[in-house]
Design a protein around this motif. Structure first.
Motif, mmCIF file in Angstrom:
data_model
loop_
_atom_site.group_PDB
_atom_site.id
_atom_site.type_symbol
_atom_site.label_atom_id
_atom_site.label_comp_id
_atom_site.label_asym_id
_atom_site.label_seq_id
_atom_site.Cartn_x
_atom_site.Cartn_y
_atom_site.Cartn_z
ATOM 1 N N LEU A 135 0.549 -1.432 0.610
ATOM 2 C CA LEU A 135 -0.030 0.248 -0.538
ATOM 3 C C LEU A 135 0.531 1.098 -0.260
ATOM 4 O O LEU A 135 -0.092 2.096 -0.235
ATOM 5 C CB LEU A 135 -1.331 0.104 1.434
ATOM 6 C CG LEU A 135 -2.438 -1.126 1.124
ATOM 7 C CD1 LEU A 135 -2.869 -1.048 2.352
ATOM 8 C CD2 LEU A 135 -2.685 -1.154 0.182
ATOM 9 N N LEU A 136 2.221 0.849 -0.105
ATOM 10 C CA LEU A 136 2.681 1.974 -0.368
ATOM 11 C C LEU A 136 3.922 2.287 -1.944
ATOM 12 O O LEU A 136 4.773 3.031 -1.495
ATOM 13 C CB LEU A 136 4.519 2.053 0.481
ATOM 14 C CG LEU A 136 3.348 2.726 1.647
ATOM 15 C CD1 LEU A 136 5.026 2.759 3.193
ATOM 16 C CD2 LEU A 136 3.129 4.564 2.387
ATOM 17 N N GLN A 302 -0.573 -1.508 10.690
ATOM 18 C CA GLN A 302 -1.566 -2.712 9.960
ATOM 19 C C GLN A 302 -1.649 -2.242 8.888
ATOM 20 O O GLN A 302 -1.907 -3.133 7.868
ATOM 21 C CB GLN A 302 -3.044 -2.737 10.288
ATOM 22 C CG GLN A 302 -2.442 -2.758 12.396
ATOM 23 C CD GLN A 302 -2.703 -4.385 12.165
ATOM 24 O OE1 GLN A 302 -2.575 -5.190 11.846
ATOM 25 N NE2 GLN A 302 -1.670 -4.598 13.429
ATOM 26 N N TYR A 303 -2.224 -0.521 8.063
ATOM 27 C CA TYR A 303 -2.224 -0.259 7.139
ATOM 28 C C TYR A 303 -1.002 -0.207 6.335
ATOM 29 O O TYR A 303 -0.759 -1.278 5.006
ATOM 30 C CB TYR A 303 -3.039 0.636 7.190
ATOM 31 C CG TYR A 303 -3.105 1.283 5.377
ATOM 32 C CD1 TYR A 303 -4.330 1.572 4.731
ATOM 33 C CD2 TYR A 303 -1.775 2.325 5.006
ATOM 34 C CE1 TYR A 303 -4.497 2.148 3.898
ATOM 35 C CE2 TYR A 303 -2.247 3.213 3.564
ATOM 36 C CZ TYR A 303 -3.532 2.413 3.088
ATOM 37 O OH TYR A 303 -3.714 3.102 1.989
ATOM 38 N N GLU A 304 0.118 0.127 6.969
ATOM 39 C CA GLU A 304 1.220 0.304 5.851
ATOM 40 C C GLU A 304 1.825 -1.071 5.706
ATOM 41 O O GLU A 304 1.958 -1.133 4.512
ATOM 42 C CB GLU A 304 2.009 1.113 6.181
ATOM 43 C CG GLU A 304 1.373 2.476 6.062
ATOM 44 C CD GLU A 304 2.577 3.630 6.110
ATOM 45 O OE1 GLU A 304 2.643 4.610 5.917
ATOM 46 O OE2 GLU A 304 3.714 3.429 7.009
ATOM 47 N N LYS A 308 -4.064 -3.944 5.288
ATOM 48 C CA LYS A 308 -5.056 -4.021 5.712
ATOM 49 C C LYS A 308 -5.707 -2.883 4.655
ATOM 50 O O LYS A 308 -5.750 -1.363 5.772
ATOM 51 C CB LYS A 308 -5.212 -4.028 7.159
ATOM 52 C CG LYS A 308 -5.109 -5.688 7.510
ATOM 53 C CD LYS A 308 -5.196 -6.104 8.547
ATOM 54 C CE LYS A 308 -5.266 -7.198 9.678
ATOM 55 N NZ LYS A 308 -4.838 -7.825 10.805
ATOM 56 N N ASP A 309 -5.719 -2.544 3.745
ATOM 57 C CA ASP A 309 -6.977 -1.195 3.391
ATOM 58 C C ASP A 309 -8.487 -0.987 4.168
ATOM 59 O O ASP A 309 -8.522 -1.287 4.458
ATOM 60 C CB ASP A 309 -7.329 -1.636 2.222
ATOM 61 C CG ASP A 309 -7.295 -0.476 1.539
ATOM 62 O OD1 ASP A 309 -6.863 0.624 1.533
ATOM 63 O OD2 ASP A 309 -7.330 0.000 -0.137
ATOM 64 N N TYR A 310 -8.110 0.535 4.634
ATOM 65 C CA TYR A 310 -9.850 1.057 4.952
ATOM 66 C C TYR A 310 -10.012 0.862 3.869
ATOM 67 O O TYR A 310 -10.359 1.462 2.470
ATOM 68 C CB TYR A 310 -8.827 2.698 5.396
ATOM 69 C CG TYR A 310 -8.106 2.602 6.278
ATOM 70 C CD1 TYR A 310 -7.913 1.441 7.027
ATOM 71 C CD2 TYR A 310 -7.812 3.745 6.533
ATOM 72 C CE1 TYR A 310 -7.151 2.459 8.182
ATOM 73 C CE2 TYR A 310 -6.317 4.097 7.311
ATOM 74 C CZ TYR A 310 -6.092 3.473 8.131
ATOM 75 O OH TYR A 310 -5.343 3.309 8.999
ATOM 76 N N PRO A 311 -12.001 0.663 4.178
ATOM 77 C CA PRO A 311 -12.721 0.561 3.003
ATOM 78 C C PRO A 311 -13.223 1.437 2.520
ATOM 79 O O PRO A 311 -12.857 2.520 3.071
ATOM 80 C CB PRO A 311 -14.322 0.121 4.137
ATOM 81 C CG PRO A 311 -14.140 -1.046 5.400
ATOM 82 C CD PRO A 311 -12.018 -0.038 5.437
ATOM 83 N N ASN A 572 1.806 -2.077 18.167
ATOM 84 C CA ASN A 572 1.881 -3.004 17.057
ATOM 85 C C ASN A 572 1.641 -4.835 17.553
ATOM 86 O O ASN A 572 2.875 -5.745 17.615
ATOM 87 C CB ASN A 572 1.836 -3.150 15.812
ATOM 88 C CG ASN A 572 1.652 -4.244 14.763
ATOM 89 O OD1 ASN A 572 1.040 -4.486 15.116
ATOM 90 N ND2 ASN A 572 2.373 -3.824 13.945
ATOM 91 N N VAL A 573 0.411 -4.880 17.969
ATOM 92 C CA VAL A 573 0.631 -5.917 18.645
ATOM 93 C C VAL A 573 0.269 -7.720 18.006
ATOM 94 O O VAL A 573 1.590 -9.220 17.999
ATOM 95 C CB VAL A 573 -0.844 -6.711 19.254
ATOM 96 C CG1 VAL A 573 -0.962 -7.745 19.870
ATOM 97 C CG2 VAL A 573 -1.573 -5.840 20.403
#
Length: 725
Positions: A135-136, A302-304, A308-311, A572-573
């Motif tokens: 996602l980057l 979690q995103y980068e 996990k993209d945001y809806p 970040n678990v």
């Protein structure tokens, strides 16, 4: 491959470093162009050239961390951590473009040969090869040249600021500061249908602002900005102000408020420490917004890194979708980058540019210039070279140690104690720059970015039981990565027959522990878990006293862990397992070392957090002993970080930070002082085992027992009951 490296004494170097590998779900990119961010990178270079005193004044938060470290580890260890930080090279760059040369098996968006724009100060470096999470990166449309695509991340910073301003068609917007980000914001505002007033003290930048779409420009040194705004807006004031300047002062913010209309919007972009005039801002009901980098998703691991993209229905414009929008504006010609591009330079000549950044806007670095090394020529070490090294090892002991993961902890607390004591083979680190630095600092023979180079896989290592696995049993590896990688790397090491040291925790789940159990049943290797507290000199002195005291004992251990910074990787678990599993396991192991076999534990946490970062555990042991472990994030940092007391048949032993041990016996107090938490002693004990002179210092069953106790603590918290082990 070559990469630009910066040192904290101000030096800049082009260094030969190992090529990276694709991150999980990500891609490996051969860089064709990158863009220097003149504001951010000039600031980093200037800070690096400061004296130590100037650095301390500029970063009081870092000074506080050093003092806190000194309280728990002593000044020697604290200063060593500082020295390691200052000696370590850091990368520069965060906006690049290139061609995909490798794709991780979990990635389905990209193919080898795709042209991509890449961002992120953690990955999109000024380097011939970069390793980028999914996602980057964004695909580059046909018709957009690589030098243009390299601006994508910088343009996205400006785009996010424009989105925060919520401008509408016909709005009047003032952009304060016409550096690169300000000029890009001016162009994007023009593309969105807004009318732009550009403000800057540099006349040449104002001329560029006109070329980028500004309707009016003003130099505050020559004309009063408020007068221009009053005339331009018919006395109403601008709808929004985007501040694209740095520093700390009230001037820009005061001027912005004075120029805004009632209930206008002020957007702060970049590193500007605003000081607001309360009464004026209050009376106008000003909306103040900070624009966070490239957009939603930035700084969210979690995103980068988790992909996990945001809806889109909930978050329309993420940083990746901002990348795509900027690239489309380049494609349609609405974002013209020629006016802001003041120089294009080959990578081999980039060093001289950093001495003149104050006069530059956009500097495009072009790679693969004639006569310069090309990334595709970088080859991994041949299998035969690795096998030759393995054959050279002693048959009755381990001669060579490979290390996977070399962060500041390993460089400060572990590697200094093995340097000179054993031959150091290959250092593996995710970033080639760090791998090369550690190789030179500690004397490793090789530097790599791929753990397969030392654990098998690409090296052709065979399963345990084969002839080759027998030879590998004389190899050793140290694992100091983030926690989620511990178990997978340990399993590969055991399958290759290696003697393995792994920092705590051993693993993050019971399933992983079962897999390690199975691997241990057939391997010719071994496991040593980094539970250093049991090796501390204070612990040894205490155990010498306790061994002559009969009967059950009581241990009370208090850990003042402190509040966890939200941007710390422990938060970040998925990577850390959480603080109870990733850190408190140290103290559960210590209790087992002192008191023996645990049989039952009852635990609770404070409140009802999703992942607890504080725990109180009451542990019963087979001989009737008991322990209470309090690991808390709720305390004051002035209180000692670690302290414990042992009550034993008329004696009391008290310890603070493993540095001061007090023994109370026969109405007398004996005080002993130490200077180690056991890292040096832990390494010495393991090296003695590797060389064949001593038994294993921490048998697997003991480390396994401590991990089972840790899992039982978490189970007790979840289920609200005591857990029998």
């Amino acid at each position: 491959m070559k990469q630009l490296a910066q040192y904290q004494d101000g030096r800049l170097e082009l260094q030969d470093v190992p090529a990276p590998v694709p991150p999980p779900g990500g891609i490996l990119v051969r860089t064709t162009c990158s863009v220097i961010s003149p504001g951010t990178e000039r600031m980093k270079v200037e800070q690096a050239r400061m004296s130590l005193l100037q650095k301390a004044k500029a970063r009081p938060d870092q000074v506080k961390k050093v003092i806190d470290t000194a309280k728990t580890l002593g000044w020697k260890a604290a200063l060593e951590k500082v020295r390691n930080r200052l000696e370590s090279p850091t990368p520069l760059g965060y906006s690049a473009a290139g061609v995909v040369v490798a794709v991780d098996e979990l990635n389905s968006r990209f193919r080898v040969g795709d042209r991509v724009a890449c961002g992120g100060a953690e990955c999109a470096f000024h380097a011939e090869m970069i390793s980028v999470p999914d996602l980057l990166a964004a695909p580059v449309p046909e018709g957009v040249e690589d030098w243009q695509a390299a601006y994508t991340t910088l343009a996205s910073i400006s785009m996010q600021a424009v989105r925060q301003a919520e401008v509408r068609l016909g709005d009047r917007v003032m952009v304060m500061g016409q550096g690169l980000v300000g000029l890009l914001a001016t162009s994007l505002l023009k593309a969105s249908g807004a009318r732009v007033l550009a403000v800057d003290f540099v006349s040449s930048r104002l001329q560029t602002a006109l070329a980028m779409g500004a309707e009016r420009v003003v130099n505050p040194a020559e004309t009063k900005v408020e007068d221009v705004v009053r005339e331009w807006t018919n006395g109403h004031g601008v709808d929004a102000v985007i501040i694209c300047v740095g520093g700390k002062s009230s001037g820009p913010a005061d001027q912005a408020i004075a120029c805004l209309r009632d209930r206008g919007v002020m957007v702060i972009t970049g590193i500007y420490d605003a000081e607001l005039s309360w009464k004026t801002a209050y009376m106008k009901d000003i909306h103040v917004r900070y624009s966070r980098s490239y957009g939603p998703g930035r700084y969210d691991p979690q995103y980068e890194w988790g992909g996990k993209d945001y809806p889109i229905g909930y978050v329309r414009w993420t940083e990746n979708r901002n990348f795509e929008a900027c690239l489309e504006l380049m494609h349609t010609g609405q974002l013209d980058l020629k006016p802001v591009t003041t120089r294009r330079v080959g990578f081999e000549g980039v060093l001289e540019v950093y001495d003149k950044l104050e006069s530059e806007l956009g500097v495009v670095i072009e790679y693969c210039s004639p006569g310069f090394s090309r990334p595709e020529e970088v080859k991994p070490a041949a299998e035969s070279q690795i096998q030759d090294r393995l054959k050279a090892e002693l048959q009755n002991g381990v001669e060579t140690l490979d290390v996977i993961g070399a962060g500041n902890f390993a460089r400060t607390m572990l590697l200094p104690h093995v340097k000179g004591e054993i031959t150091l083979g290959t250092i593996v680190n995710a970033t080639g720059l760090s791998a090369r630095h550690v190789k030179e600092k500690f004397g490793f023979a090789n530097a790599e970015t791929d753990a397969a180079k030392v654990l098998g896989g690409e090296t052709g290592c065979q399963p345990v039981g084969s002839e080759q696995a027998g030879s590998l049993s004389h190899a050793a590896v140290m694992i100091g990565t983030r926690h989620h990688l511990h178990a997978p790397l340990v399993l590969k090491a055991l399958q290759s027959g290696k003697h393995t040291f792994v920092e705590k925790p051993l693993c993050l789940t019971r399933e992983e522990l079962s897999q390690i159990d199975e691997a241990m049943s057939s391997t010719t290797g071994s496991i040593m878990v980094g539970f250093n507290r049991r090796f501390a000199p204070a612990t040894l002195a205490m155990m010498q006293t306790l061994q002559i005291i009969p009967g059950p004992k009581t241990l009370a251990f208090h850990v003042n862990a402190g509040v966890l910074a939200p941007d710390h990787w422990y938060a970040n678990v998925d990577e850390s397992g959480g603080r109870v599993l990733g850190e408190a396991c140290h103290f559960f192991d210590f209790a087992c070392h002192v008191l023996g076999r645990p049989v039952k534990v009852t635990a609770q946490t404070v409140g009802r957090p999703t992942v607890p970062d504080s725990v109180t555990a009451q542990i019963e042991f087979a001989d009737g002993s008991s322990a209470q472990i309090v690991y808390s994030a709720e305390g004051d940092p002035a209180f000692p970080k670690e302290s414990f007391r042992v009550f034993a048949n008329g004696s009391v032993i008290e310890c603070e930070n493993f540095m001061r041990l007090s023994i109370f016996q026969n109405r007398k107090q004996t005080v002993k002082k130490f200077a180690s938490k056991g890292h040096a002693e832990e390494m010495a004990a393991w090296l003695a085992f590797l060389k064949g002179g001593s038994p294993h210092p921490l048998p697997y069953e003991e480390a396994r027992q401590s991990m089972r106790l840790t899992f039982a603590v978490l189970e007790s918290i979840r289920e609200g009951r005591g857990i029998v082990l």
